[in-house]
Design a protein around this motif. Structure first.
Motif, short mmCIF file in Angstrom:
data_model
loop_
_atom_site.label_atom_id
_atom_site.label_comp_id
_atom_site.label_asym_id
_atom_site.label_seq_id
_atom_site.Cartn_x
_atom_site.Cartn_y
_atom_site.Cartn_z
N LEU A 100 0.83 -1.22 0.00
CA LEU A 100 0.00 0.00 0.00
C LEU A 100 0.85 1.26 0.00
CD1 LEU A 100 -2.73 -1.22 2.49
CD2 LEU A 100 -3.07 -0.74 0.05
N ILE A 101 1.97 1.23 0.72
CA ILE A 101 2.90 2.36 0.73
C ILE A 101 3.49 2.56 -0.66
CG2 ILE A 101 5.17 3.12 1.57
CD1 ILE A 101 4.30 1.93 4.34
N GLN A 102 3.89 1.45 -1.30
CA GLN A 102 4.44 1.54 -2.65
C GLN A 102 3.41 2.08 -3.64
OE1 GLN A 102 5.78 -2.51 -3.02
NE2 GLN A 102 7.80 -2.04 -2.18
N GLU A 103 2.15 1.66 -3.49
CA GLU A 103 1.08 2.19 -4.34
C GLU A 103 0.90 3.69 -4.11
OE1 GLU A 103 -2.64 0.06 -4.10
OE2 GLU A 103 -1.59 -1.86 -4.18
N GLY A 104 0.97 4.12 -2.86
CA GLY A 104 0.85 5.54 -2.54
C GLY A 104 1.98 6.34 -3.18
N TYR A 105 3.17 5.79 -3.12
CA TYR A 105 4.33 6.41 -3.75
C TYR A 105 4.09 6.60 -5.25
CZ TYR A 105 9.01 6.42 -5.89
OH TYR A 105 10.11 6.70 -6.65
N LEU A 106 3.60 5.54 -5.90
CA LEU A 106 3.36 5.62 -7.35
C LEU A 106 2.26 6.61 -7.69
CD1 LEU A 106 3.73 1.84 -8.22
CD2 LEU A 106 5.37 3.69 -8.72
N ARG A 107 1.31 6.83 -6.79
CA ARG A 107 0.25 7.81 -7.03
C ARG A 107 0.79 9.24 -6.94
NH1 ARG A 107 -3.61 4.88 -7.73
NH2 ARG A 107 -4.20 3.07 -6.54
N ALA A 108 1.80 9.45 -6.11
CA ALA A 108 2.37 10.78 -5.92
C ALA A 108 3.54 11.07 -6.85
CB ALA A 108 2.82 10.94 -4.46
N ALA A 109 4.18 10.02 -7.35
CA ALA A 109 5.40 10.18 -8.15
C ALA A 109 5.11 10.74 -9.54
CB ALA A 109 6.10 8.82 -8.29
N PRO A 110 6.09 11.47 -10.09
CA PRO A 110 5.94 11.93 -11.47
C PRO A 110 5.98 10.74 -12.43
CG PRO A 110 8.08 12.60 -10.57
CD PRO A 110 7.32 11.93 -9.46
N LYS A 111 5.45 10.93 -13.61
CA LYS A 111 5.34 9.83 -14.58
C LYS A 111 6.68 9.16 -14.88
CE LYS A 111 1.23 11.57 -16.84
NZ LYS A 111 0.64 12.17 -18.03
N ARG A 112 7.75 9.95 -14.94
CA ARG A 112 9.07 9.36 -15.23
C ARG A 112 9.49 8.37 -14.14
NH1 ARG A 112 12.85 11.50 -11.96
NH2 ARG A 112 12.32 13.49 -11.00
N MET A 113 9.11 8.67 -12.87
CA MET A 113 9.46 7.77 -11.78
C MET A 113 8.59 6.51 -11.81
SD MET A 113 12.01 9.12 -10.32
CE MET A 113 12.12 7.89 -9.04
N VAL A 114 7.34 6.67 -12.17
CA VAL A 114 6.45 5.52 -12.28
C VAL A 114 6.96 4.59 -13.38
CG1 VAL A 114 4.09 4.75 -12.82
CG2 VAL A 114 4.46 6.79 -11.40
N LYS A 115 7.36 5.18 -14.49
CA LYS A 115 7.90 4.38 -15.60
C LYS A 115 9.17 3.64 -15.15
CE LYS A 115 9.57 4.72 -20.32
NZ LYS A 115 10.04 5.59 -21.39
N LYS A 116 10.05 4.33 -14.47
CA LYS A 116 11.29 3.73 -13.96
C LYS A 116 10.98 2.59 -12.99
CE LYS A 116 15.57 5.15 -11.66
NZ LYS A 116 16.30 6.28 -11.08
N TRP A 117 10.02 2.84 -12.08
CA TRP A 117 9.60 1.82 -11.10
C TRP A 117 9.08 0.58 -11.82
CZ3 TRP A 117 9.63 0.64 -6.02
CH2 TRP A 117 8.72 -0.32 -5.59
N ASN A 118 8.21 0.79 -12.80
CA ASN A 118 7.62 -0.33 -13.54
C ASN A 118 8.68 -1.12 -14.29
OD1 ASN A 118 5.01 0.13 -12.63
ND2 ASN A 118 4.54 1.52 -14.32
N GLU A 119 9.66 -0.42 -14.87
CA GLU A 119 10.75 -1.12 -15.58
C GLU A 119 11.58 -1.97 -14.63
OE1 GLU A 119 12.89 2.06 -17.46
OE2 GLU A 119 11.38 2.28 -19.06
N LEU A 120 11.88 -1.43 -13.45
CA LEU A 120 12.69 -2.15 -12.48
C LEU A 120 11.95 -3.33 -11.84
CD1 LEU A 120 14.41 0.84 -10.65
CD2 LEU A 120 15.50 -0.80 -12.18
N ASN A 121 10.63 -3.21 -11.72
CA ASN A 121 9.87 -4.21 -10.99
C ASN A 121 9.07 -5.17 -11.86
OD1 ASN A 121 10.29 -3.59 -8.03
ND2 ASN A 121 9.89 -1.58 -8.91
#
Length: 123
Positions: A100-121
């Motif tokens: 849930l914390i990670q989901e909250g992070y992705l909701r607040a993060a800029p699109k470039r960070m979400v993309k980076k997160w998705n690529e890494l995970n």
């Protein structure tokens, strides 16, 4: 509530949040430990008269599902924006809370960070 317990809970939250790319910790005007990405909060933790409190950014659907569980409640003042809280989480709560914390992070993060997160995970 024992201060060792409070410190242990905060350390646990800190370890989860600060492991996320570019996340920072900030003490807000109320003395709460607030974790942010790009200036936007995704987790707020602190002490209350009832003990350790953890609040996280969520969407309305997830919020509704969590509110059906006994432990979760709508965060005062910001709950209308999807925020959810839990008081004094147990050991068995932390796997779900980490997600849930990670989901909250992705909701607040800029699109470039979400993309980076998705690529890494997704590898």
């Amino acid at each position: 509530m024992e201060s060792r317990y409070m410190e242990a809970m905060l350390d646990h939250v800190r370890n989860i949040c600060l492991a996320l790319p570019e996340a920072v910790e900030h003490i807000d005007g109320f003395g709460h430990n607030t974790f942010k990405i790009n200036g936007k909060s995704f987790v707020i933790s602190g002490e209350s008269e009832k003990g350790f409190s953890l609040s996280f950014k969520s969407d309305r659907e997830t919020q509704e599902l969590l509110l059906q569980k006994e432990k979760y409640f709508k965060t005062p003042y910001i709950g209308r924006h999807g925020w959810v809280s839990i008081q004094n989480p147990d050991r068995e709560d932390w796997d779900g809370l980490t997600s849930l914390i990670q989901e909250g992070y992705l909701r607040a993060a800029p699109k470039r960070m979400v993309k980076k997160w998705n690529e890494l995970n997704t590898k």
